[in-house]
Motif scaffolding. Structure first.
Motif, PDB file in Angstrom:
ATOM      1  N   LEU A 175       0.746  -1.224  -0.042  1.00  0.00           N
ATOM      2  CA  LEU A 175       0.117  -0.107   0.021  1.00  0.00           C
ATOM      3  C   LEU A 175       0.828   1.280   0.045  1.00  0.00           C
ATOM      4  O   LEU A 175       0.587   2.246  -0.510  1.00  0.00           O
ATOM      5  N   ALA A 176       1.863   1.287   0.719  1.00  0.00           N
ATOM      6  CA  ALA A 176       2.830   2.346   0.768  1.00  0.00           C
ATOM      7  C   ALA A 176       3.380   2.583  -0.729  1.00  0.00           C
ATOM      8  O   ALA A 176       3.762   3.692  -0.819  1.00  0.00           O
ATOM      9  N   GLU A 177       3.417   1.425  -1.442  1.00  0.00           N
ATOM     10  CA  GLU A 177       4.003   1.697  -3.006  1.00  0.00           C
ATOM     11  C   GLU A 177       2.790   2.030  -3.925  1.00  0.00           C
ATOM     12  O   GLU A 177       2.908   1.941  -5.017  1.00  0.00           O
ATOM     13  N   GLY A 178       1.353   2.162  -3.313  1.00  0.00           N
ATOM     14  CA  GLY A 178       0.238   2.045  -4.257  1.00  0.00           C
ATOM     15  C   GLY A 178      -0.158   1.036  -4.959  1.00  0.00           C
ATOM     16  O   GLY A 178      -0.929   0.741  -5.852  1.00  0.00           O
ATOM     17  N   GLN A 179       0.670  -0.264  -4.450  1.00  0.00           N
ATOM     18  CA  GLN A 179       0.290  -1.628  -5.169  1.00  0.00           C
ATOM     19  C   GLN A 179      -1.066  -2.022  -4.732  1.00  0.00           C
ATOM     20  O   GLN A 179      -0.971  -3.315  -3.893  1.00  0.00           O
ATOM     21  N   VAL A 180      -1.967  -1.586  -5.004  1.00  0.00           N
ATOM     22  CA  VAL A 180      -3.412  -1.987  -4.385  1.00  0.00           C
ATOM     23  C   VAL A 180      -3.909  -3.496  -4.878  1.00  0.00           C
ATOM     24  O   VAL A 180      -4.663  -4.178  -4.146  1.00  0.00           O
ATOM     25  N   THR A 181      -3.288  -3.534  -6.183  1.00  0.00           N
ATOM     26  CA  THR A 181      -3.619  -5.036  -6.535  1.00  0.00           C
ATOM     27  C   THR A 181      -3.095  -6.066  -5.899  1.00  0.00           C
ATOM     28  O   THR A 181      -3.556  -7.143  -5.422  1.00  0.00           O
ATOM     29  N   ILE A 226      -3.928   9.025  -7.139  1.00  0.00           N
ATOM     30  CA  ILE A 226      -5.162   8.874  -7.588  1.00  0.00           C
ATOM     31  C   ILE A 226      -5.455   7.359  -7.655  1.00  0.00           C
ATOM     32  O   ILE A 226      -4.663   6.683  -8.425  1.00  0.00           O
ATOM     33  N   TYR A 227      -6.728   6.822  -7.405  1.00  0.00           N
ATOM     34  CA  TYR A 227      -7.183   5.484  -7.063  1.00  0.00           C
ATOM     35  C   TYR A 227      -8.425   5.384  -7.738  1.00  0.00           C
ATOM     36  O   TYR A 227      -9.384   6.161  -7.631  1.00  0.00           O
ATOM     37  N   ALA A 228      -8.875   4.297  -8.320  1.00  0.00           N
ATOM     38  CA  ALA A 228     -10.070   3.882  -8.604  1.00  0.00           C
ATOM     39  C   ALA A 228     -10.651   3.432  -7.378  1.00  0.00           C
ATOM     40  O   ALA A 228     -10.160   2.571  -6.929  1.00  0.00           O
ATOM     41  N   PHE A 268     -23.699  10.368  -9.473  1.00  0.00           N
ATOM     42  CA  PHE A 268     -24.269  10.595  -8.052  1.00  0.00           C
ATOM     43  C   PHE A 268     -24.347  11.836  -7.740  1.00  0.00           C
ATOM     44  O   PHE A 268     -23.271  12.965  -7.980  1.00  0.00           O
ATOM     45  N   LYS A 269     -25.464  12.384  -7.286  1.00  0.00           N
ATOM     46  CA  LYS A 269     -25.822  13.702  -6.981  1.00  0.00           C
ATOM     47  C   LYS A 269     -26.216  13.987  -5.410  1.00  0.00           C
ATOM     48  O   LYS A 269     -26.144  15.118  -5.179  1.00  0.00           O
ATOM     49  N   ASP A 270     -26.496  12.961  -4.593  1.00  0.00           N
ATOM     50  CA  ASP A 270     -26.855  13.653  -3.367  1.00  0.00           C
ATOM     51  C   ASP A 270     -25.985  14.115  -2.420  1.00  0.00           C
ATOM     52  O   ASP A 270     -24.711  13.738  -2.623  1.00  0.00           O
ATOM     53  N   SER A 271     -26.284  14.678  -1.341  1.00  0.00           N
ATOM     54  CA  SER A 271     -25.135  15.213  -0.242  1.00  0.00           C
ATOM     55  C   SER A 271     -24.964  13.942   0.466  1.00  0.00           C
ATOM     56  O   SER A 271     -25.742  13.072   1.023  1.00  0.00           O
ATOM     57  N   LEU A 272     -23.682  14.177   0.923  1.00  0.00           N
ATOM     58  CA  LEU A 272     -23.159  13.102   1.928  1.00  0.00           C
ATOM     59  C   LEU A 272     -22.526  13.410   3.250  1.00  0.00           C
ATOM     60  O   LEU A 272     -22.046  12.574   3.929  1.00  0.00           O
ATOM     61  N   TYR A 273     -22.815  14.637   3.343  1.00  0.00           N
ATOM     62  CA  TYR A 273     -22.111  15.250   4.574  1.00  0.00           C
ATOM     63  C   TYR A 273     -22.495  14.678   5.949  1.00  0.00           C
ATOM     64  O   TYR A 273     -23.704  14.498   6.102  1.00  0.00           O
ATOM     65  N   GLY A 274     -21.607  14.237   6.646  1.00  0.00           N
ATOM     66  CA  GLY A 274     -22.141  13.496   7.985  1.00  0.00           C
ATOM     67  C   GLY A 274     -22.313  12.023   7.835  1.00  0.00           C
ATOM     68  O   GLY A 274     -22.338  11.426   9.040  1.00  0.00           O
ATOM     69  N   GLU A 275     -22.241  11.751   6.638  1.00  0.00           N
ATOM     70  CA  GLU A 275     -22.647  10.287   6.575  1.00  0.00           C
ATOM     71  C   GLU A 275     -21.088   9.275   6.474  1.00  0.00           C
ATOM     72  O   GLU A 275     -20.153  10.177   6.331  1.00  0.00           O
ATOM     73  N   VAL A 276     -21.145   8.041   7.158  1.00  0.00           N
ATOM     74  CA  VAL A 276     -19.746   7.289   7.229  1.00  0.00           C
ATOM     75  C   VAL A 276     -19.849   6.425   6.069  1.00  0.00           C
ATOM     76  O   VAL A 276     -20.834   5.541   6.002  1.00  0.00           O
ATOM     77  N   LEU A 277     -19.066   6.475   5.274  1.00  0.00           N
ATOM     78  CA  LEU A 277     -18.787   5.619   4.174  1.00  0.00           C
ATOM     79  C   LEU A 277     -17.542   4.497   4.167  1.00  0.00           C
ATOM     80  O   LEU A 277     -16.762   4.906   4.895  1.00  0.00           O
ATOM     81  N   ASP A 278     -17.685   3.792   3.435  1.00  0.00           N
ATOM     82  CA  ASP A 278     -16.442   2.629   3.147  1.00  0.00           C
ATOM     83  C   ASP A 278     -16.104   2.915   1.761  1.00  0.00           C
ATOM     84  O   ASP A 278     -16.820   2.928   0.969  1.00  0.00           O
ATOM     85  N   VAL A 279     -14.620   3.057   1.764  1.00  0.00           N
ATOM     86  CA  VAL A 279     -13.921   3.291   0.597  1.00  0.00           C
ATOM     87  C   VAL A 279     -13.165   2.100   0.159  1.00  0.00           C
ATOM     88  O   VAL A 279     -12.062   2.156   0.901  1.00  0.00           O
ATOM     89  N   ALA A 280     -13.145   1.515  -0.773  1.00  0.00           N
ATOM     90  CA  ALA A 280     -12.545   0.251  -0.986  1.00  0.00           C
ATOM     91  C   ALA A 280     -11.404   0.436  -2.361  1.00  0.00           C
ATOM     92  O   ALA A 280     -12.234   1.184  -3.156  1.00  0.00           O
ATOM     93  N   PHE A 281     -10.171   0.321  -2.280  1.00  0.00           N
ATOM     94  CA  PHE A 281      -9.308   0.782  -3.326  1.00  0.00           C
ATOM     95  C   PHE A 281      -9.037  -0.451  -4.349  1.00  0.00           C
ATOM     96  O   PHE A 281      -8.586  -1.490  -3.894  1.00  0.00           O
ATOM     97  N   ILE A 282      -9.437  -0.275  -5.486  1.00  0.00           N
ATOM     98  CA  ILE A 282      -9.345  -1.141  -6.586  1.00  0.00           C
ATOM     99  C   ILE A 282      -8.188  -1.023  -7.496  1.00  0.00           C
ATOM    100  O   ILE A 282      -7.591  -1.953  -7.860  1.00  0.00           O
ATOM    101  N   GLY A 283      -7.703   0.087  -7.717  1.00  0.00           N
ATOM    102  CA  GLY A 283      -6.668   0.156  -8.486  1.00  0.00           C
ATOM    103  C   GLY A 283      -5.992   1.578  -8.687  1.00  0.00           C
ATOM    104  O   GLY A 283      -6.446   2.683  -8.050  1.00  0.00           O
ATOM    105  N   PHE A 284      -4.552   1.558  -8.785  1.00  0.00           N
ATOM    106  CA  PHE A 284      -3.885   2.941  -8.563  1.00  0.00           C
ATOM    107  C   PHE A 284      -3.698   3.396 -10.001  1.00  0.00           C
ATOM    108  O   PHE A 284      -3.444   2.633 -10.862  1.00  0.00           O
ATOM    109  N   ILE A 285      -3.910   4.721 -10.038  1.00  0.00           N
ATOM    110  CA  ILE A 285      -3.843   5.326 -11.507  1.00  0.00           C
ATOM    111  C   ILE A 285      -2.607   6.037 -11.829  1.00  0.00           C
ATOM    112  O   ILE A 285      -1.824   5.946 -12.580  1.00  0.00           O
TER     113      ILE A 285
END
Length: 326
Positions: A175-181, A226-228, A268-285
């Motif tokens: 992950l420190a090298e951006g090697q998310v795959t 930058i990540y997908a 996507f258009k909705d407001s997300l302020y205050g929501e807790v999201l999970d963000v999964a890292f699929i690829g390094f760009i």
């Protein structure tokens, strides 16, 4: 599905699943090596008609012994428990790692905690797991004690990918090298973070790329770039997955400030302020860069989005398997 039970030091004896099989480990990341141990515990439990639990420690022992040393954890306690809950376990034992625990001998831990308090019927561990004062406790000690205690012990060997042992350290390095795959391969699913969406400078709106901004742990060692990404919104049957492109870094074109995760969600258009999201890292760009003009930045963002869409289309539905922990 039965509720995932969490047993802590404060849990009354009457609420403990006595006679369970336990998979023991720190389980940072819940990677393929950890999953082998957990799988062995689940199979042992099925054989003997017993529930299977994960037994882990919080805070991570490294944090106790080196409180002033930065610790890049792959999963905090909540993330770890959500991953464990998605593996078919009946629950988890979370033992507080403090001065008292650090001073507990291996024999006391086996006889007082494992046998006396938990009443375990079997134990699964990895080949390199050590416990007790001075790390004297080992898989071989457990195996030697097992016949006297009337329990079964299963010791799992290391798991290799391309002749390289899977470990939490190897994943942090990737992950420190951006090697998310590569990290995904070792984890058995994409690495993810969870955080609340906060207000930012709102520059993205003017650029045509409004973002959901999130602060990550100060010791996060992910490479800036930058990540997908694939974003999980909601929980349980209400969860939806949304594709996007994210920048993790200091925004050198603008302020070079504190690291921030900024995610643009596609379509996507909705407001997300205050929501807790999970963000999964699929690829390094690409790595983060400073641009000489806003026009050049927007052109690059257009290209980043196209690359992210392509990476995500090649990995449809890829997301961590997370359980509910209440």
């Amino acid at each position: 599905m039965p509720a995932f039970s969490i047993i802590r030091d404060s849990t009354p004896p009457s609420d403990i699943l006595k006679g369970a099989v336990v998979a023991m480990g720190n389980f940072d990341g819940v990677h393929l090596g950890h999953r082998a141990v957990i799988g062995a515990a689940i199979e042992m439990g099925k054989t003997h008609g017993r529930p299977a639990l994960a037994l882990t420690f919080e805070p991570h022992p490294r944090r106790f012994f080196s409180p002033n040393t930065p610790q890049f954890r792959l999963t905090d306690e909540t993330a770890k428990l959500r991953l464990l809950a998605g593996m078919g376990l009946a629950g988890a034992v979370v033992m507080t790692f403090d001065k008292g625990r650090a001073q507990t001998t291996a024999q006391d831990f086996i006889h007082r905690d494992l046998i006396g308090r938990l009443g375990v019927s079997g134990i699964a561990v990895g080949y390199d797991f050590h416990f007790g004062k001075g790390r004297v406790g080992s898989p071989s000690l457990l195996a030697n004690e097992a016949p006297k205690l009337g329990i079964e012990v299963d010791v799992q060997a290391h798991v290799d990918i391309d002749e390289r042992p899977v470990s939490s350290t190897a994943i942090r390095e990737a992950l420190a090298e951006g090697q998310v795959t590569e990290a995904t391969a070792m984890l058995g699913g994409p690495w993810f973070v969870t955080s609340e969406v906060i207000h930012g400078e709102k520059r993205g709106r003017d650029l045509g790329y409004p973002t959901a901004n999130m602060r990550l742990d100060r010791d996060c060692g992910l490479r800036h770039g930058i990540y997908a990404v694939r974003v999980g919104r909601g929980r349980g049957t209400e969860r939806v997955l949304i594709d996007g492109v994210a920048n993790f870094g200091r925004r050198p074109t603008f302020d070079n400030g504190a690291p921030l995760l900024e995610t643009f969600l596609f379509d996507f258009k909705d407001s997300l302020y205050g929501e807790v999201l999970d963000v999964a890292f699929i690829g390094f760009i690409r790595e983060e860069a400073k641009f000489t003009s806003i026009e050049a930045l927007i052109r690059q963002m257009d290209d980043d989005s196209a690359q992210a869409r392509a990476l995500l289309a090649a990995n449809p539905g890829l997301f961590p398997r997370l359980g509910e922990i209440g």
